[in-house]
Write a protein that holds these residues in place. Structure first.
Motif, PDB file in Angstrom:
ATOM      1  N   GLU A 213       0.523  16.286  -8.092  1.00  0.00           N
ATOM      2  CA  GLU A 213       0.116  16.290  -6.682  1.00  0.00           C
ATOM      3  C   GLU A 213      -0.397  14.898  -6.315  1.00  0.00           C
ATOM      4  N   MET A 214       0.012  14.429  -5.177  1.00  0.00           N
ATOM      5  CA  MET A 214      -0.409  13.077  -4.791  1.00  0.00           C
ATOM      6  C   MET A 214      -1.771  13.138  -4.114  1.00  0.00           C
ATOM      7  N   ILE A 215      -2.738  12.585  -4.806  1.00  0.00           N
ATOM      8  CA  ILE A 215      -4.060  12.571  -4.198  1.00  0.00           C
ATOM      9  C   ILE A 215      -4.414  11.131  -3.885  1.00  0.00           C
ATOM     10  N   GLY A 216      -4.694  10.900  -2.649  1.00  0.00           N
ATOM     11  CA  GLY A 216      -5.013   9.541  -2.231  1.00  0.00           C
ATOM     12  C   GLY A 216      -6.366   9.106  -2.742  1.00  0.00           C
ATOM     13  N   GLU A 217      -6.532   7.840  -2.934  1.00  0.00           N
ATOM     14  CA  GLU A 217      -7.824   7.323  -3.369  1.00  0.00           C
ATOM     15  C   GLU A 217      -7.959   5.894  -2.876  1.00  0.00           C
ATOM     16  N   VAL A 218      -9.209   5.484  -2.823  1.00  0.00           N
ATOM     17  CA  VAL A 218      -9.453   4.127  -2.332  1.00  0.00           C
ATOM     18  C   VAL A 218     -10.198   3.344  -3.402  1.00  0.00           C
ATOM     19  N   ASP A 243      -0.503   1.172  -3.042  1.00  0.00           N
ATOM     20  CA  ASP A 243       0.571   1.398  -2.070  1.00  0.00           C
ATOM     21  C   ASP A 243       0.270   0.602  -0.805  1.00  0.00           C
ATOM     22  N   VAL A 244      -1.004   0.472  -0.514  1.00  0.00           N
ATOM     23  CA  VAL A 244      -1.387  -0.275   0.684  1.00  0.00           C
ATOM     24  C   VAL A 244      -2.674  -1.062   0.421  1.00  0.00           C
ATOM     25  N   VAL A 245      -2.718  -2.271   0.926  1.00  0.00           N
ATOM     26  CA  VAL A 245      -3.883  -3.141   0.713  1.00  0.00           C
ATOM     27  C   VAL A 245      -4.419  -3.589   2.073  1.00  0.00           C
ATOM     28  N   THR A 282     -11.173   0.028  10.831  1.00  0.00           N
ATOM     29  CA  THR A 282     -10.882  -0.153   9.402  1.00  0.00           C
ATOM     30  C   THR A 282     -11.215   1.127   8.643  1.00  0.00           C
ATOM     31  N   ASN A 283     -12.372   1.687   8.949  1.00  0.00           N
ATOM     32  CA  ASN A 283     -12.769   2.925   8.268  1.00  0.00           C
ATOM     33  C   ASN A 283     -11.725   4.020   8.474  1.00  0.00           C
ATOM     34  N   GLN A 284     -11.257   4.125   9.723  1.00  0.00           N
ATOM     35  CA  GLN A 284     -10.270   5.169  10.031  1.00  0.00           C
ATOM     36  C   GLN A 284      -8.958   4.942   9.284  1.00  0.00           C
ATOM     37  N   LEU A 285      -8.579   3.665   9.199  1.00  0.00           N
ATOM     38  CA  LEU A 285      -7.339   3.352   8.477  1.00  0.00           C
ATOM     39  C   LEU A 285      -7.441   3.755   7.013  1.00  0.00           C
ATOM     40  N   LEU A 286      -8.601   3.444   6.415  1.00  0.00           N
ATOM     41  CA  LEU A 286      -8.803   3.785   5.000  1.00  0.00           C
ATOM     42  C   LEU A 286      -8.625   5.284   4.795  1.00  0.00           C
ATOM     43  N   VAL A 287      -9.256   6.057   5.666  1.00  0.00           N
ATOM     44  CA  VAL A 287      -9.185   7.514   5.558  1.00  0.00           C
ATOM     45  C   VAL A 287      -7.748   7.983   5.781  1.00  0.00           C
ATOM     46  N   ALA A 290      -5.432   7.186   2.775  1.00  0.00           N
ATOM     47  CA  ALA A 290      -5.784   7.997   1.603  1.00  0.00           C
ATOM     48  C   ALA A 290      -5.348   9.441   1.832  1.00  0.00           C
ATOM     49  N   GLN A 291      -5.501   9.937   3.061  1.00  0.00           N
ATOM     50  CA  GLN A 291      -5.090  11.318   3.330  1.00  0.00           C
ATOM     51  C   GLN A 291      -3.573  11.491   3.251  1.00  0.00           C
ATOM     52  N   GLN A 292      -2.860  10.390   3.392  1.00  0.00           N
ATOM     53  CA  GLN A 292      -1.395  10.460   3.225  1.00  0.00           C
ATOM     54  C   GLN A 292      -1.017  10.464   1.740  1.00  0.00           C
TER      55      GLN A 292
END
Ligand code: SAH
Length: 476
Positions: A213-218, A243-245, A282-287, A290-292
């Motif tokens: 299962e793909m679980i996003g993380e930061v 995947d994204v920086v 920025t905070n919203q982008l991080l979330v 990760a949720q993707q």
């Protein structure tokens, strides 16, 4: 780029080799490994070639070279010690638009052979385009030692399972993660090292059947002050797997170059003349990322927890239930002073060091000027250039000597690092037109800079009265 590196499929394709001596033997060996159909033109054949001829591995086309021979082949090699013959082969090939290599005569080559590290099916080819064969040989030795022998088997196994893995995971990101997980699995590595292909494939199948299962993380990663060499190994791993920086303005280009090529790089900093991306965005982008299910790296200059708002971003992730980790970085106060030759502490001059932000409110009771103005301590001021005059004024008012040595380190650790030296009283003038990012260092340890400077051109950009100011500081 002088040459385009390509890998050519020569299976069953005719290749003409002119010459039958030991150099030709070497070339023919490689051609046969690539399963080419080798046609030799030579008056006499080396004994190795004679036995290959007997085995039916090569064909002896003729004893004399004839221009028409190049027409029926795919590729040509001339390996004779007869320069005029080599030249004829070259010209004939050119006339027919065939690729030709005259061994050891670079002007007569339309393609060249690279140096090879062979871990088939993995191959690494290196070349200096003839500029420096010795350097290439040394590099090859290094790479040989660096690249494990088992990568060939790993790659063979993955070729066998590619289709099944693709069936199980429709998304590229999922597949990449599966392979990364497998290739970094120590048991899998050990099994392939020991040539236990069967067991290795059993392990592969087990891993494939596990839930993936793909679980996003930061990962909040400190990039250090600029010099890419100061990035930690963990930081490097994180940016290579991301995947994204999301990065900001303080992250140097040389560090961004280390990010995985096909990762999305999102700039969330401030560019000259423009507003920075608001923190909330920025905070919203991080979330969001990760949720993707993506592996997100939030890359920040220096250390993320030192005037980096790292804590705030993590709080947002915590609330959204997203898992995170932190990779510390070398903060500017450590990096820039080290590269400027200013030790933060010293038995004779400073028993402590304080890192403060220049965004101080001068009238605020939060700022304990008494403490900041103490002698025998080093004060490092981040984001301090705008408030330099205020800083200088308050520190003197609260008792720090006006001739305390100060340094401005701009672009610390980068090739364009600049160091300006002065005294507290003249801090405001010293800061004028200093390039940013810049760090202010205040304290007696700055005296050591003239002796310990080691990096770059060790330029001291003195303002007009600098020489005398420095003398005052030295005599302090
Ligand atoms: N998190 C960062 C600091 C961010 S605040 C860290 O740990 O380093 C931004 C300030 O850091 C800049 O205004 C400047 O004062 C300082 N800074 C960052 N990189 C720098 C560098 N390469 N040289 C000098 N100062 C630097």
């Amino acid at each position: 780029m002088n040459y385009l590196p390509i890998f050519v499929d020569l299976k069953q394709r005719p290749v003409l080799v002119v010459g039958g001596g030991h150099v030709a033997v070497r070339k023919i060996d490689s051609l046969l490994k690539a399963q080419a159909q080798v046609l030799v033109v030579a008056e006499q054949l080396h004994k190795t070639l004679l036995s290959k001829l007997e085995q039916g591995e090569i064909k002896w086309l003729a004893t004399q070279f004839d221009e028409s021979q190049v027409k029926q082949v795919y590729l040509i090699i001339a390996a004779t010690d007869d320069h005029s013959l080599n030249q004829r082969v070259f010209q004939a090939a050119q006339a027919e638009q065939r690729l030709v290599n005259v061994v050891d005569e670079q002007p007569l080559c339309s393609y060249i052979f690279p140096s090879i590290i062979d871990r088939s099916p993995i191959q690494i080819a290196i070349s200096s385009g003839g500029a420096s064969p010795v350097l290439i040989r040394l590099l090859r030795e290094k790479l040989e030692a660096l690249i494990p022998q088992n990568v060939g088997l790993m790659s063979e196994i993955s070729a066998r399972w590619r289709y099944k893995v693709k069936q199980k995971f429709s998304q590229l990101t999922q597949r990449r993660r599966f392979w990364e997980k497998l290739f970094t699995n120590q048991t899998f590595q050990r099994l392939t090292e020991n040539h236990q292909a069967e067991q290795a494939e059993i392990l592969l199948e087990q891993t494939l059947n596990e839930s993936n299962e793909m679980i996003g993380e930061v990962s909040l990663v400190g990039a250090g002050p600029g010099d890419a060499g100061l990035l930690t190994l963990k930081g490097l791993q994180a940016i290579q797997q991301a995947d994204v920086v999301l990065y900001d303005a303080l992250v140097s280009d040389s560090i961004l170059e280390l990010v995985r090529r096909d990762a999305d790089k999102v700039f969330v900093g401030k560019r000259a003349g423009q507003h920075s991306v608001p923190q909330q965005e920025t905070n919203q982008l991080l979330v969001k990322y990760a949720q993707q299910g993506k592996r997100v790296v939030r890359l920040k200059g220096g250390d993320p927890f030192v005037f980096g708002r790292g804590g705030e971003e993590l709080e947002v992730l915590k609330q959204a239930g997203i898992s995170f980790s932190v990779v510390p970085g070398i903060t500017a106060a450590l990096g820039a002073t080290a590269y400027a030759g200013i030790p933060l502490t010293h038995r004779d001059y400073a028993q402590s060091a304080m890192f403060i932000t220049g965004h101080l409110k001068s009238d605020s009771h939060h700022t304990n000027w008494d403490t900041l103005a103490r002698s025998n301590q080093t004060l490092v001021v981040y984001m301090g250039t705008i408030k330099a005059s205020e800083l200088s004024h308050q520190l003197q008012k609260y008792g720090r000597a006006s001739n305390t040595p100060v340094a401005i380190v701009s672009n610390g650790t980068l090739p364009n690092q600049q160091v300006r030296i002065g005294i507290l009283e003249n801090l405001a003038e010293l800061v004028e037109n200093a390039e940013t990012p810049a760090l202010i260092v205040i304290g007696e340890v700055v005296k050591l800079q003239s002796e310990l400077a080691w990096f770059g051109q060790q330029q001291k950009q003195f303002i007009s009265t600098q020489e005398t100011l420095w003398q005052t500081a030295v005599n302090y």
